[in-house]
Design a protein around this motif. Structure first.
Motif, mmCIF file in Angstrom:
data_model
loop_
_atom_site.group_PDB
_atom_site.id
_atom_site.type_symbol
_atom_site.label_atom_id
_atom_site.label_comp_id
_atom_site.label_asym_id
_atom_site.label_seq_id
_atom_site.Cartn_x
_atom_site.Cartn_y
_atom_site.Cartn_z
ATOM 1 N N GLY A 41 0.765 -1.115 0.067
ATOM 2 C CA GLY A 41 -0.005 -0.021 -0.008
ATOM 3 C C GLY A 41 0.854 1.206 -0.002
ATOM 4 O O GLY A 41 0.361 2.394 0.047
ATOM 5 N N GLU A 61 1.569 -0.977 10.213
ATOM 6 C CA GLU A 61 0.986 0.374 10.185
ATOM 7 C C GLU A 61 1.826 1.112 9.415
ATOM 8 O O GLU A 61 3.114 1.379 9.683
ATOM 9 C CB GLU A 61 0.970 0.753 11.861
ATOM 10 C CG GLU A 61 0.195 2.190 12.008
ATOM 11 C CD GLU A 61 -1.137 2.063 12.206
ATOM 12 O OE1 GLU A 61 -1.730 0.970 12.149
ATOM 13 O OE2 GLU A 61 -1.995 2.928 12.011
ATOM 14 N N LEU A 62 1.378 1.928 8.514
ATOM 15 C CA LEU A 62 2.063 2.690 7.673
ATOM 16 C C LEU A 62 1.987 4.290 7.865
ATOM 17 O O LEU A 62 1.052 4.827 8.453
ATOM 18 C CB LEU A 62 1.397 2.480 6.385
ATOM 19 C CG LEU A 62 1.867 3.528 4.803
ATOM 20 C CD1 LEU A 62 3.238 2.981 4.636
ATOM 21 C CD2 LEU A 62 1.033 3.416 3.584
ATOM 22 N N PHE A 63 3.189 4.714 7.905
ATOM 23 C CA PHE A 63 3.528 6.347 8.121
ATOM 24 C C PHE A 63 4.034 6.724 6.894
ATOM 25 O O PHE A 63 5.158 6.086 6.304
ATOM 26 C CB PHE A 63 4.358 6.450 9.314
ATOM 27 C CG PHE A 63 3.803 6.102 10.678
ATOM 28 C CD1 PHE A 63 3.134 6.815 11.463
ATOM 29 C CD2 PHE A 63 3.746 4.676 11.043
ATOM 30 C CE1 PHE A 63 2.426 6.518 12.570
ATOM 31 C CE2 PHE A 63 3.121 4.199 12.128
ATOM 32 C CZ PHE A 63 2.424 5.279 12.912
ATOM 33 N N TRP A 64 3.834 7.778 6.278
ATOM 34 C CA TRP A 64 4.476 8.368 5.275
ATOM 35 C C TRP A 64 4.930 9.735 5.381
ATOM 36 O O TRP A 64 4.387 10.795 5.881
ATOM 37 C CB TRP A 64 3.202 8.507 4.330
ATOM 38 C CG TRP A 64 3.819 9.214 2.596
ATOM 39 C CD1 TRP A 64 4.792 8.844 1.917
ATOM 40 C CD2 TRP A 64 2.896 10.462 2.052
ATOM 41 N NE1 TRP A 64 5.071 9.874 0.974
ATOM 42 C CE2 TRP A 64 3.853 10.644 0.918
ATOM 43 C CE3 TRP A 64 1.882 10.992 2.385
ATOM 44 C CZ2 TRP A 64 3.376 11.686 0.239
ATOM 45 C CZ3 TRP A 64 1.360 12.044 1.677
ATOM 46 C CH2 TRP A 64 2.167 12.310 0.381
ATOM 47 N N ASP A 77 8.322 13.908 7.953
ATOM 48 C CA ASP A 77 7.629 14.414 9.212
ATOM 49 C C ASP A 77 6.845 13.577 9.899
ATOM 50 O O ASP A 77 6.173 13.732 11.009
ATOM 51 C CB ASP A 77 6.824 15.685 8.795
ATOM 52 C CG ASP A 77 5.944 15.345 7.754
ATOM 53 O OD1 ASP A 77 5.610 13.913 7.373
ATOM 54 O OD2 ASP A 77 5.440 16.219 6.874
ATOM 55 N N ARG A 78 6.717 12.198 9.841
ATOM 56 C CA ARG A 78 6.024 11.143 10.594
ATOM 57 C C ARG A 78 7.095 10.071 10.965
ATOM 58 O O ARG A 78 6.597 9.118 11.754
ATOM 59 C CB ARG A 78 5.032 10.320 9.663
ATOM 60 C CG ARG A 78 3.935 10.965 9.087
ATOM 61 C CD ARG A 78 3.068 11.569 10.263
ATOM 62 N NE ARG A 78 1.759 12.302 9.693
ATOM 63 C CZ ARG A 78 1.742 13.419 9.189
ATOM 64 N NH1 ARG A 78 2.762 14.216 9.246
ATOM 65 N NH2 ARG A 78 0.693 13.764 8.742
ATOM 66 N N ASP A 133 6.792 9.759 14.800
ATOM 67 C CA ASP A 133 5.433 9.119 14.964
ATOM 68 C C ASP A 133 5.439 7.693 14.834
ATOM 69 O O ASP A 133 4.860 6.870 15.713
ATOM 70 C CB ASP A 133 4.073 9.471 14.203
ATOM 71 C CG ASP A 133 3.554 11.053 14.544
ATOM 72 O OD1 ASP A 133 3.863 11.563 15.402
ATOM 73 O OD2 ASP A 133 3.062 11.645 13.646
ATOM 74 N N TRP A 181 4.890 4.665 17.492
ATOM 75 C CA TRP A 181 4.317 3.364 17.351
ATOM 76 C C TRP A 181 4.959 2.085 17.653
ATOM 77 O O TRP A 181 4.462 1.390 18.266
ATOM 78 C CB TRP A 181 3.673 3.591 15.788
ATOM 79 C CG TRP A 181 2.472 2.558 15.624
ATOM 80 C CD1 TRP A 181 2.429 1.433 15.389
ATOM 81 C CD2 TRP A 181 1.193 2.868 15.759
ATOM 82 N NE1 TRP A 181 1.169 0.627 15.228
ATOM 83 C CE2 TRP A 181 0.365 1.718 15.600
ATOM 84 C CE3 TRP A 181 0.509 3.858 16.062
ATOM 85 C CZ2 TRP A 181 -1.166 1.524 15.446
ATOM 86 C CZ3 TRP A 181 -0.857 3.752 15.847
ATOM 87 C CH2 TRP A 181 -1.483 2.768 15.640
ATOM 88 N N HIS A 217 1.374 5.090 21.129
ATOM 89 C CA HIS A 217 0.479 6.049 20.712
ATOM 90 C C HIS A 217 -1.136 5.686 21.225
ATOM 91 O O HIS A 217 -1.353 4.627 21.500
ATOM 92 C CB HIS A 217 0.064 5.685 19.104
ATOM 93 C CG HIS A 217 -0.576 6.864 18.236
ATOM 94 N ND1 HIS A 217 -1.965 6.698 18.275
ATOM 95 C CD2 HIS A 217 -0.243 7.861 17.666
ATOM 96 C CE1 HIS A 217 -2.292 7.541 17.584
ATOM 97 N NE2 HIS A 217 -1.427 8.210 17.062
ATOM 98 N N PRO A 218 -1.801 6.807 21.616
ATOM 99 C CA PRO A 218 -3.339 6.371 22.237
ATOM 100 C C PRO A 218 -4.093 5.360 21.562
ATOM 101 O O PRO A 218 -4.670 4.618 22.257
ATOM 102 C CB PRO A 218 -3.692 7.920 21.917
ATOM 103 C CG PRO A 218 -2.733 8.874 21.698
ATOM 104 C CD PRO A 218 -1.695 8.170 21.149
ATOM 105 N N LEU A 219 -3.934 5.237 20.065
ATOM 106 C CA LEU A 219 -4.770 4.111 19.507
ATOM 107 C C LEU A 219 -4.334 2.875 19.736
ATOM 108 O O LEU A 219 -4.863 1.826 19.546
ATOM 109 C CB LEU A 219 -4.800 4.288 18.047
ATOM 110 C CG LEU A 219 -5.402 5.500 17.417
ATOM 111 C CD1 LEU A 219 -5.380 5.598 15.792
ATOM 112 C CD2 LEU A 219 -6.929 5.488 17.768
#
Lengths: 204, 204
Positions: free
Chosen positions: A169, A181-184, A187-188, A191, A195, A200-202
């Motif tokens: 993806g 879990e994908l971060f793009w 600047d991520r 984050d 993770w 992370h709260p989620l």
């Protein structure tokens, strides 16, 4: 700790992959997260999405903004930067080498050297000699490494990895993948590391 | 302090404009920066760039990612979020009102109410009644405000402002403009505020 591994997907021609590559080792070490370096080619992914070229070339206003944004990011994070005189540059040879040997300990240094050649020294990373210089600077035999990726099975690893990127993806670079879990985007990165640490709260 | 004013350019249909709108007042107050709220329409800017629709619709992988990213951002920053059942939604009436009265003190509350209707309560902000509800919630007369933007000169202010956005080089939302320096994306809000305070290394 669950998911303390982070896949770092990058493309040598990608401007935002550059600060990510130069920042990731120190940040990941501080976070106690292991980085898996995963080079791929953006071209096939862009083509599959219907882009004629890099979005930064296809959409000039976005392209102008991107260079200023990169300049600001590099100044803020202490990374040398000079706008390349050509963009995007051919990155296949370097990517084939980084991919073929991606889990070897010298690869992060090679990756950072090649990114720096492109985005700080304005050198043509599509030129075999520039790739060779970066290998030599890492203490590797340039002729041996370059020869190794001219034939299969090593040559085709980059194509297979690029197909995997699409299947996962991914649609741009840099991307960070942690437990699916994908971060793009550069600047991520912070984050994605949070993770990987389950912070992370989620995830709670 | 030079440039302690920040223009906040936003579009009610834009997903990343939502957390920016809900975060900006508190952050700007802490930074001592004055915010000028500047609604505009993204559609004409996207059309001028050759997009057929929102990039998040045109490029499905990017769209899927965006919704997860928004969910993570909202969870991390304590902002309520429910994925809208329609995207992007028509935003003209709300944008015309916000633009016509943009420097009045009730507008930030109206803007946040309308964003929240779209991205937390899944309400159709293209429906006059939803816009009216948000005006009423801010203590404004909905019939009077809605009637005011049906005719010129107030009606056409949004078109003029959207043309100014294009002339300024904007290509997406949210955008922040400080002394001619452009920042794009919710994730650049803190950088834009630092710039407004003259704290970026490039300003020294």
């Amino acid at each position: 700790m669950a998911g303390c591994c982070l896949e770092f997907w990058f493309e040598f021609a990608s401007s935002y992959s550059y600060p990510a590559a130069l920042r990731i080792e120190q940040l990941a070490r501080s976070a106690g997260v292991r980085v898996l370096w995963r080079p791929f080619l953006l071209g096939p992914l862009f083509q599959a999405q219907g882009y004629a070229s890099s979005p930064f070339v296809q959409f000039p206003a976005k392209g102008r903004y991107m260079w200023r944004d990169i300049e600001r990011i590099c100044a803020r994070t202490g990374i040398p930067f000079r706008k390349p005189s050509a963009f995007p540059r051919t990155s296949v040879l370097g990517a084939r080498i980084a991919c073929a040997f991606q889990d070897e300990p010298w690869v992060p240094r090679f990756v950072c050297a090649l990114f720096t050649a492109n985005f700080a020294h304005d050198r043509d990373i599509g030129d075999d000699r520039v790739v060779a210089d970066c290998l030599t600077a890492c203490g590797e035999s340039a002729p041996a490494r370059i020869a190794a990726v001219q034939t299969d099975p090593l040559k085709s690893r980059l194509r297979t990895q690029t197909e995997r990127a699409a299947a996962l993806g991914l649609f741009g670079a840099p991307s960070f993948l942690v437990d699916g879990e994908l971060f793009w985007g550069n600047d991520r990165l912070e984050d994605a590391l949070a993770w990987a640490r389950g912070e992370h709260p989620l995830q709670r």
